[in-house]
Design an enzyme around this catalytic site. Structure first.
Site, mmCIF file in Angstrom:
data_model
loop_
_atom_site.group_PDB
_atom_site.id
_atom_site.type_symbol
_atom_site.label_atom_id
_atom_site.label_comp_id
_atom_site.label_asym_id
_atom_site.label_seq_id
_atom_site.Cartn_x
_atom_site.Cartn_y
_atom_site.Cartn_z
ATOM 1 N N LYS A 178 15.819 22.686 -11.262
ATOM 2 C CA LYS A 178 15.333 21.332 -11.311
ATOM 3 C C LYS A 178 15.837 20.315 -12.227
ATOM 4 O O LYS A 178 16.203 20.926 -13.396
ATOM 5 C CB LYS A 178 13.768 21.350 -11.671
ATOM 6 C CG LYS A 178 12.903 21.818 -10.451
ATOM 7 C CD LYS A 178 11.505 21.816 -10.494
ATOM 8 C CE LYS A 178 11.178 20.313 -10.153
ATOM 9 N NZ LYS A 178 9.645 20.018 -10.591
ATOM 10 N N GLU A 236 8.883 9.003 -16.131
ATOM 11 C CA GLU A 236 7.318 9.188 -16.383
ATOM 12 C C GLU A 236 6.673 8.881 -17.767
ATOM 13 O O GLU A 236 5.509 8.606 -17.914
ATOM 14 C CB GLU A 236 7.228 10.871 -16.030
ATOM 15 C CG GLU A 236 7.679 11.284 -14.574
ATOM 16 C CD GLU A 236 7.494 12.950 -14.673
ATOM 17 O OE1 GLU A 236 6.483 13.409 -13.945
ATOM 18 O OE2 GLU A 236 8.382 13.595 -15.155
ATOM 19 N N HIS A 272 0.871 -1.263 0.087
ATOM 20 C CA HIS A 272 -0.078 0.039 0.036
ATOM 21 C C HIS A 272 1.022 1.158 0.030
ATOM 22 O O HIS A 272 0.385 2.469 0.472
ATOM 23 C CB HIS A 272 -1.233 0.034 1.219
ATOM 24 C CG HIS A 272 -1.829 -1.286 1.441
ATOM 25 N ND1 HIS A 272 -3.023 -1.543 0.798
ATOM 26 C CD2 HIS A 272 -1.499 -2.432 2.203
ATOM 27 C CE1 HIS A 272 -3.151 -2.568 1.333
ATOM 28 N NE2 HIS A 272 -2.389 -3.154 2.015
ATOM 29 N N SER A 292 13.848 22.139 -16.054
ATOM 30 C CA SER A 292 12.650 22.730 -16.151
ATOM 31 C C SER A 292 12.778 24.212 -17.010
ATOM 32 O O SER A 292 14.017 25.020 -16.782
ATOM 33 C CB SER A 292 12.245 22.830 -14.826
ATOM 34 O OG SER A 292 11.402 24.299 -14.891
#
Ligand code: ARG
Length: 475
Positions: A278, A285, A151, A272
């Site tokens: 970043k 992804e 979980h 970014s």
């Protein structure tokens, strides 16, 4: 010359041509259509259906056509039409015999099978390399213990190598799905005609053999309407992409600075446009996001195939929109996934820092009592009370005094000094397939053996090039 094999095309409005032509997609089969054409011509000659001179003219012509770079494909209805008309332009009269004993229905089935067969080889090779990369990473990471989740909550400590080998199991199943579909796929459709078989002495076993199929298909009606192998093909991509998406998600989580378990090398992250500090795990992804694409392809194929009466129906042409796109993105997905795997590094310190939660050992404590004769349900209850007590006081197990332990159960006085070591907890999970170093090392060994055997399986996948087929010809 007409762009059709069946009549002049003047009658068709442009919009109808656009709607019915498949050339935009199936030109991808050009090479396989020529390969099939050469084998077909040889079979016609062998059956005495065409003469040696005719066979030679057609085969030489097809060989030349393969090298032709300036074909204007778009004027043709489909790739089969393009090949036949272009061949006629090159060699004239003999080309008109190429379509003897052949329909585009069995021809397209052949081309697709040849195409998929080659792709299977590429996928199996890449899947094997990915599995090897996982096994290699597991072998050099045997010292790393991390919190295993259920979980997505900290559950029990596990070796990171054990975690990685879970993906090895998934991807070995993917490998075996692609491999087993090859056995059903590798049958030769040619000689089925439009649907009923041929009234020519056409040796279907001969053409199967020269194209390295395991034999001819058994039923001409099934052959021209069967697309099961495409459903399997895309379904296997879908499951593989699901497995890769799970790993993509884990990399995204592990790469978050709050975890910091994994560093990704700059080549496999992006920056970014606004926030200069970043580096984002976009590659992981995009891998995570890939599943929908294959589900969409599968959806298209399933809806195309359902409810079609025997035998060939034009709906079957829709498969072309799917398989080339699917194949194109799947190969990139496999390559990028492998690249990502080779460009991550575990941050041992960060993982160690995150491994402070002694409650991960609560099950070990319950098992400790069970080993001293206390029923598991009671042990679970006792340990739960210890956990509540610790949580209330904001303390961990090893901070409790002997007196405090005794209040929960006498047997706790026998807890050894190093009981709360995460490494020891891992070592105790020594059942087959468990996370102990012992078991994980054994699985690494088995997987190294699998890597050897799977190489031999890949080598068994047939393929044949025009050059090989051509050089084996003795007219
Ligand atoms: N382009 C067609 C397809 O992909 C080839 C077969 C055409 N056959 C026919 N009977 N119209 O399905």
């Amino acid at each position: 010359m007409s762009a059709f094999l069946w009549s002049a095309d003047e009658d068709l409005p442009d919009i109808v041509k656009n709607f019915t032509y498949s050339i935009d997609e199936d030109k991808e089969l050009f090479y396989y259509d020529i390969l099939g054409g050469i084998a077909h011509t040889l079979t016609l000659y062998r059956g005495g259906i065409i003469t040696q001179d005719e066979a030679k003219a057609i085969i030489d012509g097809l060989y030349k056509l393969k090298e032709k770079k300036d074909i204007d494909f778009y004027k043709y209805e489909d790739v089969h039409t393009a090949v036949e008309i272009e061949l006629t332009n090159l060699i004239g009269e003999p080309a008109k015999k190429l379509h003897t004993a052949r329909s585009r229905n069995d021809q397209v089935a052949l081309d697709e099978r040849l195409y998929i067969r080659d792709k299977l080889r590429e996928y199996l090779t890449l899947l094997r390399e990915i599995i090897k990369a996982f096994v290699d990473l597991a072998s050099i990471s045997l010292d790393i213990v991390l919190p295993g989740f259920t979980h997505l909550q900290p559950a029990q400590p596990v070796l990171i190598s054990h975690h990685l080998l879970a993906y090895v199991e998934m991807m070995k199943r993917d490998f075996s799905c692609f491999y087993s579909m090859y056995q059903r796929l590798n049958k030769c459709p040619l000689g089925s005609g439009a649907l009923a078989g041929l009234d020519f002495p056409y040796d279907r076993f001969f053409i199967s053999e020269i194209l390295r199929f395991d034999g001819p298909t058994n039923n001409s009606m099934d052959t021209v309407s069967d697309r099961d192998y495409l459903l399997e093909y895309v379904f296997n991509m879908l499951i593989t992409s699901i497995h890769m998406s799970k790993f993509g998600e884990e990399i995204v989580i592990w790469n978050n600075p709050l975890f910091g378990f994994v560093k990704i090398s700059p080549g496999y992250t992006t920056g970014s446009s606004m926030m200069p500090q970043k580096r984002n795990p976009d590659i992981a992804e995009l891998i995570r996001g890939s599943v929908g694409e294959y589900l969409g392809y599968l959806d298209t194929l399933v809806v195309m195939a359902k409810g079609l009466p025997l035998t060939y129906n034009r709906d079957l042409q829709i498969d072309k929109r799917v398989i080339f796109r699917a194949s194109y993105s799947f190969i990139i997905l496999l390559k990028v996934f492998k690249g990502l795997l080779e460009n991550i590094e575990f941050d041992r310190e960060k993982i160690r820092e995150n491994l402070k939660d002694e409650f991960l050992l609560a099950t070990d404590l319950a098992d400790f009592l069970v080993n001293r004769g206390i029923p598991f349900r009671s042990a679970h209850h006792i340990v739960r009370n210890v956990v509540f007590y610790c949580q209330e006081q904001n303390r961990s197990f090893s901070q409790l005094s002997k007196d405090e332990w005794k209040r929960f159960h006498e047997e706790f006085l026998n807890l050894s000094e190093d009981f709360f070591s995460f490494e020891n907890s891992v070592a105790r999970r020594d059942t087959y397939g468990g996370t102990s170093k012992n078991q994980v090392e054994y699985q690494i060994l088995l997987n190294r053996k699998w890597l050897e055997e799977s190489q031999a399986q890949i080598e068994k996948i047939a393929s044949i090039s025009i050059e090989e087929l051509f050089s084996s010809i003795n007219l």
